[in-house]
Each structure stands twice: as structure tokens, then as C-alpha cells.
Design an enzyme around this catalytic site. Structure first.
Site, PDB file in Angstrom:
ATOM      1  N   SER A 252     -27.487 -10.676  23.347  1.00 29.29           N
ATOM      2  CA  SER A 252     -26.314 -10.191  23.093  1.00 29.29           C
ATOM      3  C   SER A 252     -25.902 -11.023  22.531  1.00 29.29           C
ATOM      4  O   SER A 252     -26.177 -12.696  22.624  1.00 29.29           O
ATOM      5  CB  SER A 252     -24.776  -9.775  23.991  1.00 29.29           C
ATOM      6  N   LYS A 253     -25.418 -10.787  21.059  1.00 22.49           N
ATOM      7  CA  LYS A 253     -24.893 -11.754  19.849  1.00 22.49           C
ATOM      8  C   LYS A 253     -23.868 -12.750  19.721  1.00 22.49           C
ATOM      9  O   LYS A 253     -23.650 -13.664  20.222  1.00 22.49           O
ATOM     10  CB  LYS A 253     -24.627 -10.393  18.452  1.00 22.49           C
ATOM     11  N   ARG A 254     -23.056 -11.707  20.925  1.00 26.02           N
ATOM     12  CA  ARG A 254     -22.008 -12.454  21.845  1.00 26.02           C
ATOM     13  C   ARG A 254     -22.374 -14.224  22.919  1.00 26.02           C
ATOM     14  O   ARG A 254     -21.791 -14.718  22.573  1.00 26.02           O
ATOM     15  CB  ARG A 254     -21.170 -11.845  22.299  1.00 26.02           C
ATOM     16  N   GLY A 256     -25.286 -16.010  21.547  1.00 26.03           N
ATOM     17  CA  GLY A 256     -25.928 -16.569  20.693  1.00 26.03           C
ATOM     18  C   GLY A 256     -27.314 -16.517  20.890  1.00 26.03           C
ATOM     19  O   GLY A 256     -28.274 -17.186  19.976  1.00 26.03           O
ATOM     20  N   ASP A 262     -31.458 -13.896  12.182  1.00 22.80           N
ATOM     21  CA  ASP A 262     -30.812 -15.268  12.229  1.00 22.80           C
ATOM     22  C   ASP A 262     -32.749 -15.811  12.346  1.00 22.80           C
ATOM     23  O   ASP A 262     -33.037 -16.240  11.654  1.00 22.80           O
ATOM     24  CB  ASP A 262     -30.991 -15.196  13.429  1.00 22.80           C
TER      25      ASP A 262
END
Ligand code: GLU
Length: 485
Positions: A252-254, A256, A262
Site C-alpha cells: 500500500s502506498k499509504r 510508503g 517510484d
């Protein structure tokens, strides 16, 4: 039947790796079957939309090599491909469902709903919509809709029985109807929810196979009720197990975890990412491919099969990705490597080292991820602080004393070289070692340490001396002599 698959992201941010994998499998399946791969933007939840996210989806898919045959920016016969641009198309189907009793308008306000939800929670009951507005007469409902009063349209789930569907991977999936909520199909703003739009659009766009995450597994029985109510055949469903960071949480991007963008920015190469992602939850047929690990996009199109999909969650193993990346970089043509490495060299060496080509030769097979390159070559621009302990090397038979002797001998010999080429450097240092009855390592190791300040470096003494040039080499040798004296 022409296979038509779609990738249907919501524009809520970067393309995360789970999404990329869904897109990849969806693409592979379509291409393998000479079908069409379609991009549809699901933006009906406007509050979650992030500015620029749609353009980023286009860009990321292209960068990944997942060219879609139909989509918002490429057109096609089934457009528009952005749901908010299809807004007027959903209501007639909703009304058809209202007519047949499979859906109904609901006028309950937020406050009313909250009150009843609280009451249910207090009694320890699980709240689901209580079909309050189903009791309105058709006439009253019509009158209130026409009067401009805000309303939503809800799916009318039967009180008894079960709803089910067949998943290509998970088999028969069913849910008792009394556990299902009367979800909103059309919101007060007139836009459909995902629950409705996915059904209408998959049908109208002629989608034959739907691949998406297992988070939709439990609501798909409901979607199947809608297909039935509309008299349509449902597509073939293939729900994909999640990509996990570890045993307990999804990528999850949340937290990191990196997005596709990226990874590209960090210096992972596209083909390595794709190869790695493809194997997250899918296994090629062992009989045909044995333990083959490397797959180009074309290989993947040929090898992909639904049989190879795994039902258990896949774990994102960064080390494995790094391994793939290193392999891909090592095998890429040299000039491609040089072009990719140049901006990373520039970060620390710009104006200081001129022969990038020679440096690239030394770095090519040593590069695991490009963003590690600046740290690996920074010593060329600036001698790092180092401890004289690193002059000691058992196998090379060196210690600080021998090193001091070597550097003192090397200093004038290096100064005497006019053409500071690697060949001349090598010749001079080897001759010097011989003349003084020293082992080659007893000369080369101290010189390399003195001019790099590092125990391990890309390239040896002569390559480094050549790259930093005569003046800097002598300055660093002097520094070494000073340190060792
Ligand atoms: N818009 C949904 C999402 O981003 C897509 C689900 C689907 O493919 O049906 O999760």
C-alpha cells in the site's frame, strides 16, 4: 467470440504495483487470445479523485508497455471510456430495474440513516439498509422523484435465497441474500456507484473477461443479480489474490510502498519490473518452462495462463526484484547502460570525471539499482575519510608499514608518467613492485586504498587513477603517505 478485457482503475493516485499486476495480466490474457485490451477510467467517486492521476495512468501504462487498444485517449467504438462522461447512460438502466422491482428509489436523508444505524448498533445489530423506502407506493416514489427531492437508487436484494457466481479461479462463490445490503446504484448526484457502473459498462463495452482484485469477490454475487435482472450474460470473472508486503498487510502506498513510477525513478528497469510482477501470483507451466525465470513481454504473452494463477496472496520480495533488476541491467546493451547511468553519474561527478564510458564499463555488471550508483562512484569526486586499518589485507600481504613503503615508491613513479593511461599505469606499478621485490598486491592494494579510501571499489588501482587523473591521484597518494607516516 473476441476476447475483450479491461483495466478499470480509479484515478486516486499513482499506479500501485497491485494495480500494475492486474493491468499486466489483463493485457497478457487479451493479447494471447488476439483480443482487445481496454482502459476504462472509473471516476464516479469524485471525492477520491486526485488531480493529474488520469494522465499518470496513461503514462504509466505506456511506460510499462501495456498499450491499450481502446481507451479515453486512444478512442474506440465503445466510448466514452471515462465514466463521468457516460453519466447520462446509467439512469435509464436504473429506471428499468426500478420498473421491474430489482431496484427502488430511496429518499432517506443522511441524518435519518445515521439515526437508524446508531439504534441498530446500540442493540448490537449489524446495520444494513432496512428497505424503508421500498414501502413507498410507485406513485409516491415517482411524484417525489419528479419534485426534485434528492434521492438515490438502491438495489433490491431478495430477502431470502442466495446469490452466486462462478469464478474461473475460486469456483462457485455464493452469499445468502439476507447478508447482503441494498447498495446504492445511483447516487444523489446522479452518478452511478462502482456497484452499478461496473456492471453496465462491462456489458456495454462487450467485456468478456473481468480480472480484478479479490476485494470484489464478496460483492460479485450482487452484481450477478443485476446481470440477471437486466437479462444479460455476465462476463467470466477471474479474481486475483492480493499482493502483500508481508504476511499481514497488503502492499500500500499509504505505508510508503513504492508505486510503479517510484520504482522507475529509483532506477529499476521496466522489463525487470514487469518480469518480477508477472511472477507475483502466477507460475508458468513447469512442464513447458521448467524453472525458467526470465520472461520478456512477448514470452509472457505466450506463456500466460489462467491455470498458473495462484489463489494465495503473493508476497512482494524486494530482494528478488533487486536480483531481477541486476540481471536485466547486466544483460542490457552497453550503450543503453551508458545512457541510463549518465544522469546518475552526473549527480555526483558532473564536471569532475570526464570518461563516463570507461566508468560505465566498470559499473555495468555491478549496478543492481541505478539509485545506488551515486554512492558507489562518489569517491571519484571526493576522497572519503578512511581508517588506515583498510591498508591491512591478509591475502595481499599488506599492512600499514608495507603500504607506506609502496606509496612512497609509487609517488615519483606515477609523477613520471606523461600519458596517464591505464596501460602505462599498470606497467609502471608492476615494474616498481618487481624491482623492489614486492608482490603485485603489495603495490596495487595500497595505491588503490590511497586513491579511493574504500576497501572495495568498482575497478582497481589503475582504472581509478586513470579516471581521477594524475593531479588528483598524486594528491591522494600524498594524503595516504601523510596518514600512514
Ligand atoms: N475501479 C476499481 C478499482 O480501481 C476497479 C475494479 C474492477 O476492475 O472492476 O479498484
Amino acid at each position: 467470440m473476441t476476447v475483450r478485457t479491461r483495466f478499470a482503475p480509479s484515478p486516486t493516485g499513482y499506479l500501485h504495483l497491485g494495480g500494475l499486476r492486474t493491468a499486466l495480466y489483463t493485457y497478457l490474457f487479451a493479447k494471447q487470445n488476439n483480443g482487445k485490451f481496454i482502459l476504462r477510467i472509473e471516476d464516479t467517486d469524485q471525492e477520491r479523485e486526485v488531480e493529474g492521476a488520469v494522465e499518470l495512468i496513461y503514462k504509466s501504462l505506456r511506460q510499462a508497455g501495456l498499450d491499450y487498444d481502446e481507451g479515453p485517449d486512444v478512442g474506440g467504438d465503445f466510448g466514452p471510456y471515462i465514466q463521468t462522461q457516460r453519466r447520462d447512460l446509467y439512469m435509464p438502466y436504473a429506471m428499468q430495474l426500478v420498473e421491474s422491482g430489482a431496484a427502488y428509489p430511496c429518499f432517506c436523508t443522511k441524518e435519518e440513516l445515521q439515526e437508524r444505524r446508531d439504534a441498530a448498533t446500540q442493540k448490537g445489530e449489524q446495520w444494513k439498509y432496512d428497505k424503508h423506502c421500498l414501502n413507498l407506493s410507485k406513485e409516491e416514489a415517482k411524484r417525489r422523484m419528479a419534485s426534485g427531492e434528492p434521492f438515490v437508487i438502491r438495489q433490491n436484494i431478495p430477502l431470502t435465497g442466495t446469490a452466486s457466481f462462478e469464478d474461473a479461479l475460486y469456483g462457485h462463490v455464493e452469499a445468502p441474500c439476507d447478508t447482503l445490503d441494498d447498495n446504492v446504484l445511483i447516487k444523489a448526484d446522479g452518478l452511478p456507484t462502482y456497484n452499478f457502473a461496473n456492471v453496465i459498462d462491462d456489458h456495454l463495452m462487450g467485456i468478456t473477461h473481468v480480472m480484478r482484485g479479490t476485494e470484489y469477490l464478496s460483492s460479485t454475487p450482487k452484481y450477478n443479480l443485476l446481470y440477471k435482472a437486466l437479462g444479460w450474460d455476465a462476463p467470466i470473472y477471474i479474481h486475483l489474490s492480493p499482493v502483500m508486503k508481508d504476511a499481514s498487510r497488503k502492499l500500500s502506498k499509504r505505508y510508503g510502498d513504492p508505486s510503479f513510477e517510484d520504482l522507475l525513478a529509483q532506477g529499476y528497469v521496466k522489463d525487470a519490473i514487469i518480469n518480477f510482477i508477472a511472477l507475483l501470483g502466477w507460475c508458468p507451466d513447469v512442464k513447458k518452462y521448467g524453472d525458467q525465470e526470465f520472461f520478456s513481454m512477448q514470452d509472457l504473452i505466450e506463456a500466460f495462463s489462467l491455470d498458473g494463477l495462484s489463489k494465495s496472496p503473493a508476497i512482494f520480495n524486494t530482494e528478488k526484484l533487486v536480483w531481477f533488476n541486476h540481471e536485466y541491467i547486466s544483460k542490457m546493451p552497453f550503450d543503453e547502460y551508458l545512457a541510463m547511468a549518465t544522469p546518475w553519474f552526473d549527480k555526483v561527478l558532473k564536471g569532475k570525471i570526464s570518461d563516463y564510458r570507461r566508468l560505465a564499463e566498470l559499473m555495468h555488471t555491478r549496478t543492481e539499482v541505478f539509485d545506488r550508483v551515486p554512492d558507489m562512484v562518489r569517491f571519484l569526486a571526493e576522497l572519503p575519510e578512511y581508517d588506515i586499518d583498510i591498508y591491512t589485507h591478509k591475502k595481499m600481504k599488506t599492512d600499514p608499514e608495507i603500504s607506506l613503503k609502496a606509496l612512497k615508491l609509487a609517488r615519483p613513479a606515477l609523477e613520471a608518467i606523461d600519458d596517464f593511461s591505464e596501460d602505462n599505469l599498470k606497467e609502471a606499478l608492476m615494474t616498481l613492485a618487481q624491482q623492489n621485490e614486492m608482490k603485485t598486491g603489495q603495490m596495487m592494494w595500497p595505491v588503490r586504498i590511497a586513491i579511493s579510501g574504500l576497501a572495495s571499489t568498482p575497478g582497481g588501482a589503475t582504472e581509478i587513477a586513470y579516471l581521477i587523473g594524475k593531479e588528483e591521484t598524486l594528491r591522494r597518494i600524498d594524503k595516504g603517505i601523510e596518514k600512514l607516516s
